[in-house]
Design an enzyme around this catalytic site. Sequence first.
Site, short mmCIF file in Angstrom:
data_model
loop_
_atom_site.label_atom_id
_atom_site.label_comp_id
_atom_site.label_asym_id
_atom_site.label_seq_id
_atom_site.Cartn_x
_atom_site.Cartn_y
_atom_site.Cartn_z
N GLU A 283 0.85 -1.19 0.00
CA GLU A 283 0.00 0.00 0.00
C GLU A 283 0.89 1.25 0.00
O GLU A 283 1.93 1.28 0.65
CB GLU A 283 -0.87 0.00 1.25
CG GLU A 283 -1.73 1.23 1.44
CD GLU A 283 -2.44 1.26 2.78
OE1 GLU A 283 -3.51 1.89 2.88
OE2 GLU A 283 -1.93 0.64 3.74
N ASN B 39 -7.32 6.29 -1.90
CA ASN B 39 -6.24 5.33 -1.70
C ASN B 39 -6.50 4.22 -2.72
O ASN B 39 -7.45 3.45 -2.56
CB ASN B 39 -6.28 4.81 -0.26
CG ASN B 39 -5.04 4.00 0.09
OD1 ASN B 39 -4.36 3.48 -0.77
ND2 ASN B 39 -4.76 3.88 1.38
N LYS C 109 -9.77 2.03 -2.15
CA LYS C 109 -9.98 1.50 -0.80
C LYS C 109 -11.32 1.95 -0.22
O LYS C 109 -11.62 3.15 -0.17
CB LYS C 109 -8.83 1.95 0.10
CG LYS C 109 -8.82 1.37 1.50
CD LYS C 109 -7.56 1.82 2.22
CE LYS C 109 -7.44 1.28 3.62
NZ LYS C 109 -6.16 1.70 4.25
N GLU D 116 -6.34 8.77 7.71
CA GLU D 116 -6.80 8.36 6.37
C GLU D 116 -8.17 8.95 6.04
O GLU D 116 -8.46 9.27 4.89
CB GLU D 116 -6.83 6.83 6.27
CG GLU D 116 -5.45 6.21 6.11
CD GLU D 116 -5.53 4.78 5.65
OE1 GLU D 116 -6.14 4.53 4.59
OE2 GLU D 116 -4.99 3.91 6.35
N CYS E 168 -5.15 -2.90 2.64
CA CYS E 168 -4.93 -2.75 4.07
C CYS E 168 -6.15 -3.08 4.92
O CYS E 168 -6.53 -4.23 5.05
CB CYS E 168 -4.38 -1.36 4.37
SG CYS E 168 -3.63 -1.21 6.02
N ASN F 68 -0.02 -0.98 5.08
CA ASN F 68 0.91 -0.23 5.94
C ASN F 68 0.23 -0.21 7.31
O ASN F 68 -0.63 0.62 7.56
CB ASN F 68 1.05 1.22 5.48
CG ASN F 68 1.96 1.44 4.28
OD1 ASN F 68 2.65 2.43 4.19
ND2 ASN F 68 1.94 0.52 3.33
#
Length: 313
Positions: free
Chosen positions: A47, A110, A127, A146, A172, A197
Amino acid sequence: MSRIVKAASAQMGPIPKSQSRKQAVSRLVAMMREAKGRGAELVVFPELAFTTFFPRWMIEDEAELESYYETEMPGPETAPLFEESKKLGVGFYVSYAELVNEGGRRRRFNTSIIVDRNGEIVGKYRKVHLPGHSEPQPGRVHQHLEKRYFEPGNLGFGVWRAFGGVMGMCICNDRRWPETYRVMGLQGVEMIMLGYNTPFDHTGHADIDGLTSFHNHLSMQAGAYQNSTWVIGTAKCGKEEGSSMVGQSVIVAPSGEIVAMAATLEDEVITANCDLDIGKRYRQTIFDFARHREPEAYRLIVERKGAIAPPEN
């Protein structure tokens, strides 16, 4: 006849804030070459593989923030990875921060892509399950913002025909949610690629954070087994700008068994011969959705919602 995909998980050690995209891409290219030397035809990278994990900071300068995003893929600095892919005949998955103009506004996601052996993009995913917070949390050395820097993905959980099978993607935190795997499983997915991550202090609760390594594998193994699919999970790991991140990159079989795992917290390539027909056997027996799954039961539960009061938060 078996359908073998020789796949590699290319784990990355820390990317310092001072490291340029060009330097990060050169590391990815080096691992792609190593994977090719082992006979791999597909490499899964982590990621946000082109930069440090910037959501750990509160960034108020817009120019600084936007410096972490890609506005085109490939771009001038990421093109060498695509060129090497075509030269070597090796496909890959990679995740990055994406900045686009859609619907008349600037949007941040993302994002991950699958690239075939000709260096061409064949699939894109954004994501869905964003962890963390939209505002800085008091008392935390490293933030997890995020929700501030990305919006939830709007492309759903698609699958693509590539590398002789049905391929899927997630990123993730998506790996912790069963619906991630099931939506792809219902589309016949045979291999799911995911980069992560994950810091060891992501929840701020010692009893939960102490199980980070266990939960990392638990979610991927369960998703693989319950949906009869290979899962390739690749970490960016080690101590990055003071934040300790979990490694343990793995290749998981449809049986739920780990067939390869990284042993370091540095750049490391692991490989496995992934027989896609193993998943087919599981889908024809234990997890034959058409014969054994009862969607009607779920409909009844939905219709009766409220019969049992949900717990208070």
